[in-house]
Structures are given as C-alpha cells and as structure tokens.
Design a protein around this motif. Structure first.
Motif, PDB file in Angstrom:
ATOM      1  N   TYR A 190      90.800-113.021   7.622  1.00 53.56           N
ATOM      2  CA  TYR A 190      91.303-112.945   8.997  1.00 53.56           C
ATOM      3  C   TYR A 190      90.178-112.484   9.920  1.00 53.56           C
ATOM      4  CZ  TYR A 190      95.724-113.118   6.485  1.00 53.56           C
ATOM      5  OH  TYR A 190      96.756-113.491   5.665  1.00 53.56           O
ATOM      6  N   LYS A 191      89.015-113.039   9.698  1.00 53.80           N
ATOM      7  CA  LYS A 191      87.822-112.604  10.422  1.00 53.80           C
ATOM      8  C   LYS A 191      88.046-112.687  11.929  1.00 53.80           C
ATOM      9  CE  LYS A 191      83.901-113.523   8.577  1.00 53.80           C
ATOM     10  NZ  LYS A 191      82.667-114.218   8.097  1.00 53.80           N
ATOM     11  N   GLY A 192      87.693-111.619  12.619  1.00 51.99           N
ATOM     12  CA  GLY A 192      87.878-111.565  14.061  1.00 51.99           C
ATOM     13  C   GLY A 192      89.092-110.774  14.483  1.00 51.99           C
ATOM     14  N   ALA A 193      89.987-110.462  13.544  1.00 49.64           N
ATOM     15  CA  ALA A 193      91.150-109.648  13.902  1.00 49.64           C
ATOM     16  C   ALA A 193      90.722-108.223  14.227  1.00 49.64           C
ATOM     17  CB  ALA A 193      92.170-109.651  12.767  1.00 49.64           C
TER      18      ALA A 193
ATOM     19  N   VAL B  10      89.640-101.310  16.224  1.00 48.92           N
ATOM     20  CA  VAL B  10      88.852-100.590  15.229  1.00 48.92           C
ATOM     21  C   VAL B  10      89.744-100.320  14.027  1.00 48.92           C
ATOM     22  CG1 VAL B  10      87.525 -98.484  14.767  1.00 48.92           C
ATOM     23  CG2 VAL B  10      87.483 -99.514  17.050  1.00 48.92           C
ATOM     24  N   PHE B  11      89.160-100.382  12.839  1.00 54.02           N
ATOM     25  CA  PHE B  11      89.941-100.160  11.622  1.00 54.02           C
ATOM     26  C   PHE B  11      89.363 -99.021  10.803  1.00 54.02           C
ATOM     27  CE2 PHE B  11      90.576-100.933   7.063  1.00 54.02           C
ATOM     28  CZ  PHE B  11      91.931-100.651   7.037  1.00 54.02           C
ATOM     29  N   ARG B  12      90.245 -98.182  10.275  1.00 57.36           N
ATOM     30  CA  ARG B  12      89.837 -97.091   9.400  1.00 57.36           C
ATOM     31  C   ARG B  12      90.525 -97.225   8.051  1.00 57.36           C
ATOM     32  NH1 ARG B  12      91.086 -90.598  10.132  1.00 57.36           N
ATOM     33  NH2 ARG B  12      89.995 -89.897   8.260  1.00 57.36           N
TER      34      ARG B  12
ATOM     35  N   GLY C  18      83.149-109.585   9.098  1.00 56.50           N
ATOM     36  CA  GLY C  18      83.142-109.815  10.540  1.00 56.50           C
ATOM     37  C   GLY C  18      83.261-108.564  11.380  1.00 56.50           C
ATOM     38  N   MET C  19      82.971-107.396  10.790  1.00 53.29           N
ATOM     39  CA  MET C  19      83.081-106.141  11.524  1.00 53.29           C
ATOM     40  C   MET C  19      81.726-105.454  11.623  1.00 53.29           C
ATOM     41  SD  MET C  19      86.677-104.568  10.023  1.00 53.29           S
ATOM     42  CE  MET C  19      86.230-104.747   8.288  1.00 53.29           C
ATOM     43  N   GLN C  20      81.601-104.572  12.605  1.00 56.18           N
ATOM     44  CA  GLN C  20      80.441-103.705  12.713  1.00 56.18           C
ATOM     45  C   GLN C  20      80.808-102.327  12.190  1.00 56.18           C
ATOM     46  OE1 GLN C  20      79.736-104.452  17.028  1.00 56.18           O
ATOM     47  NE2 GLN C  20      77.689-105.075  16.383  1.00 56.18           N
ATOM     48  N   LEU C  21      79.803-101.538  11.854  1.00 59.33           N
ATOM     49  CA  LEU C  21      80.033-100.212  11.283  1.00 59.33           C
ATOM     50  C   LEU C  21      79.991 -99.145  12.371  1.00 59.33           C
ATOM     51  CD1 LEU C  21      80.344 -98.275   8.880  1.00 59.33           C
ATOM     52  CD2 LEU C  21      77.849 -98.302   8.641  1.00 59.33           C
TER      53      LEU C  21
ATOM     54  N   VAL D  71      81.429-108.665  20.730  1.00 63.87           N
ATOM     55  CA  VAL D  71      81.215-107.305  21.217  1.00 63.87           C
ATOM     56  C   VAL D  71      79.750-107.118  21.556  1.00 63.87           C
ATOM     57  CG1 VAL D  71      81.470-104.873  20.690  1.00 63.87           C
ATOM     58  CG2 VAL D  71      83.095-106.507  19.760  1.00 63.87           C
ATOM     59  N   SER D  72      79.437-106.903  22.819  1.00 59.21           N
ATOM     60  CA  SER D  72      78.057-106.659  23.223  1.00 59.21           C
ATOM     61  C   SER D  72      77.741-105.182  23.064  1.00 59.21           C
ATOM     62  CB  SER D  72      77.853-107.087  24.679  1.00 59.21           C
ATOM     63  OG  SER D  72      78.505-106.183  25.554  1.00 59.21           O
TER      64      SER D  72
END
Length: 590
Positions: A49-52, A25-27, A88-91, A16-17
C-alpha cells in the motif's frame, strides 16, 4: 488490480519536500530492534500500500541512558532503514524520554529491568541537583528531571547529536514528557525557585509560592508569572536540542509532542520553545497533540481531546511561521483485543483533522507482542482507503478556521485558580449538534457565550467586545430538551443576523464542524454521528457557502453529489443528506 491502482494514485499524491511535514506518520512500537522479523513483515505490508504512509516514527534509542548505550540501539535501527524506504516511507525519530514521565525509569540493582525501565548500569548518572522537586518538596529522583539543570541540558544536546549522527532522520520529535503540567505542576528546586524570584521580582519561599499558586485567591498575577516562567524553562531544552541539530543536520525538522492545550502550566502557548526549535533559519517547528483516548469504549473522550486539539491548532497557527504543522497523535498503546478497530482509528483521525490538525500519526501493533500479520494489514488497508479523504480534509483545514459558538475565556484567565482553560459547557453544547469552536479561532461569524467561571475572568473591555461581535446568553446542559436546543439555535441565528455558518434542526446527537475561510465563506462541514443509531435523512443549512455544488465524502465510501437548494437572498445552501451510520463521520465539501 484495484489495490494496485489505489496504491499508485496515493503514491502520486504524496511527495514530501524538505520543508513539508508528512500527512501520515506511522509508529510501530518496539519491534525494529527487538523483533526485526515482524518489523520486516510489516514493511512488506506497507509496500503493498505504498504511499498510504509517509514517515515511519522510531521511538527507541534508549534516551536517558549513557550515550554509548544509546548509540548501540540507534545503530541497530539504522540497519533497518532500507526496509522503511522500500515501503515508501522516510525515517523519523521521537525522543520518548526527555525530562521523564514520572515513573521510576531506573531498575533496582540485581533484578530484571521491566519494560520501559533501564538497568542501572545503563542509565545516565545525573547529579543530585538535576532532579525535579515537587511542590511539597519531594525530590523526584530517577523519575523526573529539571528542564533548567545544566546537566540535563547538556545531556539533551549530546543525545540529539548522537541520534542525528546515527539515524539521520528527516524529522526529530521531542516527547510530551517535556512538560510542566498534566501530572506535573512545575519544578520547585532551589535553582528554579531562585530563577523565578529573579524574573518576578519576588523573594518567595517554596511554601509561599505554592500557597499563592494553588491555595490563594481566585485571581493572582503570580500565576501568569509562573506560566511564562514554565514557557521559558521548556524553551531552554528546545535550545539545547536545536544546538545539536544545527551542528549535525540543519535541515532536519525539529518538533514537539504536546499534552492538553487546556492545561496552562505549560504556557499560554508553545511559542517560546517553537521559536527555539525553528531558530537559525530552520524549517518551522511543529506540535503534535498527544495523550488520552487510548481505547474506543469511551468515545465521548474523543470529543474532549478534539476540542483541545482545536485550541492547540488555532493558537499555534497564530504564531505564523513558527509552527509548520499540527499533527494529531492517535494513541493505541499497548494494543489489546477490542482496543480500537481500524475504522474507529480512521474516524478518530478524521475528527482530529476537521477539528484543526493538518497531519496525523498512527500506531497500531506492539512489535514485541505481535499480532497476526493479516490483522495488521487490515489496519494499513483502512488507512490507505481513507488517504484521499484525509488529504482533502487537511487541505480544507489548512485554509480555514473552525467556526461556531466560542466561550470567552476572559483576559484574566491565566491568573485564575486551577491552571485550566477547559469547561464542560463546551462539550455539552458540542454533543447536541451546536457547532462549537474556541476563543482563539479567527473564523468570522463566530458567536460568543460565557460561563460562571469565564465571566469572573472577564474585564469590562471583554464584555464590550463579545457583545459587539455577537453574544448569546445560554446555560449549557448535558442533556438539553429538544425545545431548549431549538431555542439556542434561534437565539444564535438572531444575534448573528443569520450568518452563523451552519444550522441543523434534526434533534440528534451530532458533532458539527464548519471550516470557515478568511473571507467568511464556509469551506466544508464535517459531521460525526454521536449515536449508536443511524440518522434519518436530514437538511443542513449552510450559510455563506464557498461553492454551490456540495459533495458528500467519507473515509470508507465514494463521493456522493448532494441535492441542494440555494436561497440567494440569504446566501444559504440547503443541503439534503442521506442517513449517517452510527458513530460514523463524513464531510460536505463545497
């Protein structure tokens, strides 16, 4: 080993640039601050499951509380950032209260504040004239705020600034309570009434305005004035939020969660507020259609929500660079037994993407009342398995428009009583396997139809346009006879000269979603079986196919090459499909 390979492939496909919105997106509600142990355990599942998932959506921060109270909550969340990044996620952040969801969010003194309700000593003390006024004159104290109030706009600026300073999120979403329709009908406070009269060149009292808007003639231009006034009101809030972001994080993406695009009280589209959120050279804003379909026990509701997601997507993409994404909000709150199974969530998301959304957000667990971590992992695993399918479907959606039969709205639709663009006729056609799109779609080979309501809103120029482009006279029925459906298909083929993108003669309840590129080529066809029973094998006739080697893809299964015959004289690809299981979705990629 297979799980590791899957995760590695997914991670490699998702970078993701700064200018790109995340695909998924996950909540996780509540738990980062209130149940940190469960939150950390959930992050460990995501790490497997990094990258899902690309982004974690935090919905806390205690908006509408005093800023010092908000900062304390935000600081607690900031401590959790390493766990998110390790997974593996951004905030990202969503401001869950902007002008209010129309419930009393301030607790009664001396009593324990309920969930979603603040103690009075914590809540921001807004002045008396900051509250929205209903059409009957009732002031919505401690329920809903006026988006034109200087105090509200100042608070919006201060809250956004504090959040960006404490959390540094890559994306900041304003919640869908920033609206003037769906549960609200606009603000009738003295300030808004004076501003509206100045804009419209009128001297209406509140009662006079209300009568014309909601009780007057079927068509009144004052309704269009009210709609555009509401657009401008929402844009003022967006401008205040963007002012704070310009000062603190110029590269943070600013976006808006929305409600039904069929409700016109929020505007003809969200162009004015998206323009403010995207101003000063910022990354294009985005919209996230939300609300509705909280359970899977009424599955036809998914079709209705997906239809207005199509309207939102098609009209928002007409705005060009103002809209960087149309992100579906899959509602699953609060979590309950037999609420939505993981595969039901996947099916709903696939329907939304095929309908026009290009990204999607999920939420599953209630961190304050956590489930077993192994049940949580079932959900994450289902999304990981579907990730590749979502990527391909999103890519097809981004380069296309939804084809089908479209109901003409009429040039006077925004002056019509009711403030709604919806019509049950669309759903009736969609449920019986007739491809249905929206008037805003740009897809070629679109065929028009009308209803009693839409004909009243049409001008002579409207009638001339639809007849020139292809008009079919039909009266949609909720449960049409097989022979009636066959007659509709024949008539659609006749008026389109056989160029209508797809035809399925099998008499089976099915949602058919053909995606049409700028050249008029059919790029993909998504099919959702609307029956609890499997279909038999059947033939899909695809006109103007982009390719001649069709592949059947689904969220749960490997790709299957399909047998097909190409009729070059008609440029029609006749594709043989195996049976589709009940309430399952699949896509023919060409």
């Amino acid at each position: 080993m297979k799980r590791f390979v899957l995760s590695a492939v997914i991670a490699a496909a998702c970078v993701v640039s700064a200018a790109d919105y995340p695909l998924i997106v996950f909540r996780l509600t509540g738990s980062p601050v209130h149940n940190p142990d469960f939150f950390k355990a959930s992050c460990e599942v995501h790490a497997k499951y990094k990258g899902a998932f690309d982004e974690f959506w935090y919905g806390g921060g205690q908006p509408l509380c005093k800023i010092e109270v908000c900062r304390e909550d935000l600081k607690k969340m900031a401590v959790m950032r390493p766990w998110i990044e390790k997974a593996g996620m951004q905030l990202s952040f969503q401001q869950g209260l902007t002008t209010g969801h129309d419930y009393v969010y301030v607790g009664v003194p001396g009593t324990q504040a309920a969930a979603g309700v603040y103690a009075r000593e914590e809540a921001e003390p807004f002045p008396d004239d900051a509250w929205m006024v209903r059409k009957n004159g009732e002031k919505t104290t401690e329920r809903c705020l006026c988006p034109r109030s200087p105090a509200v706009l100042d608070y919006a600026y201060r809250f956004v600034k504090a959040t960006l300073e404490e959390l540094r999120p890559v994306t900041y979403w304003l919640d869908d309570d920033l609206r003037l329709g769906v549960g609200k009908v606009g603000c009738f406070c003295p300030r808004c009434l004076a501003a509206f009269n100045q804009k419209a060149g009128t001297t209406l009292t509140r009662d006079e305005l209300v009568k014309r808007l909601f009780e007057g003639a079927e068509f009144d231009p004052i309704r269009l004035e009210w709609i555009t006034f509401n657009e401008e009101s929402l844009a003022l809030y967006g401008k205040a939020a963007r002012k704070a972001a310009d000062e603190v994080m110029p590269k943070c993406r600013l976006a808006l969660q929305t409600v039904s695009a069929d409700c016109t009280l929020n505007g003809r589209d969200y162009g004015p507020i998206l323009r403010e959120l995207s101003a000063n050279g910022r990354v294009p804003s985005g919209v996230r259609p939300g609300h509705g379909c909280y359970r899977e026990d009424q599955p036809f509701d998914f079709l209705k929500k997906a239809l207005w997601c199509t309207r939102e997507a098609e009209r928002s993409r007409r705005l060009g660079r103002l809209c960087g994404t149309v992100c579906y909000e899959e509602e699953t709150y609060p979590r309950r037994v037999m609420h939505k199974s993981p595969n039901a969530i996947v099916t709903e998301a696939a329907l939304a993407i095929a309908s026009g959304c290009d990204t999607v957000s999920f939420y599953w667990a209630d961190g304050e009342r956590p489930e077993r971590i192994e049940d949580y992992e079932r959900f994450v695993r289902a999304i990981a398995r579907a990730r590749g399918y979502f990527e391909r479907l999103s890519a097809s959606t981004l380069r296309t428009s939804l084809g089908g039969v479209a109901r003409c709205l009429g040039s006077k639709a925004f002056e019509q009583s009711g403030f709604s663009l919806s019509d049950d006729a669309d759903l009736a056609l969609a449920r019986c396997g007739i491809p249905v799109t929206v008037a805003e779609a740009t897809a070629k080979h679109k065929v028009w139809y009308t209803t009693d309501r839409s004909r009243k809103a049409m001008t002579e120029a409207d009638f001339a346009k639809v007849k020139a482009e292809g008009f079919v006279e039909l009266i949609p029925e909720t449960h049409p006879l097989v022979s009636t459906r066959q007659r509709w298909l024949d008539e659609i083929d006749r008026v389109s000269g056989g160029r209508f993108p797809v035809r399925i003669d099998l008499p089976h309840a099915m949602r058919v979603l053909p995606r049409i590129d700028a050249e008029g080529k059919t790029d993909s066809v998504t099919l959702l079986n609307l029956s609890i029973g499997d279909t038999d094998a059947f033939t899909v006739k695809i006109r103007n196919p982009r390719g001649l080697k069709p592949v059947l893809a689904s969220p749960q299964h490997p790709d299957v090459p399909l047998e097909s015959v190409h009729d070059a004289s008609r440029d029609e690809l006749q594709v043989t499909l195996p049976g589709i299981a009940g309430w399952q979705i699949c896509t023919i990629f060409l």
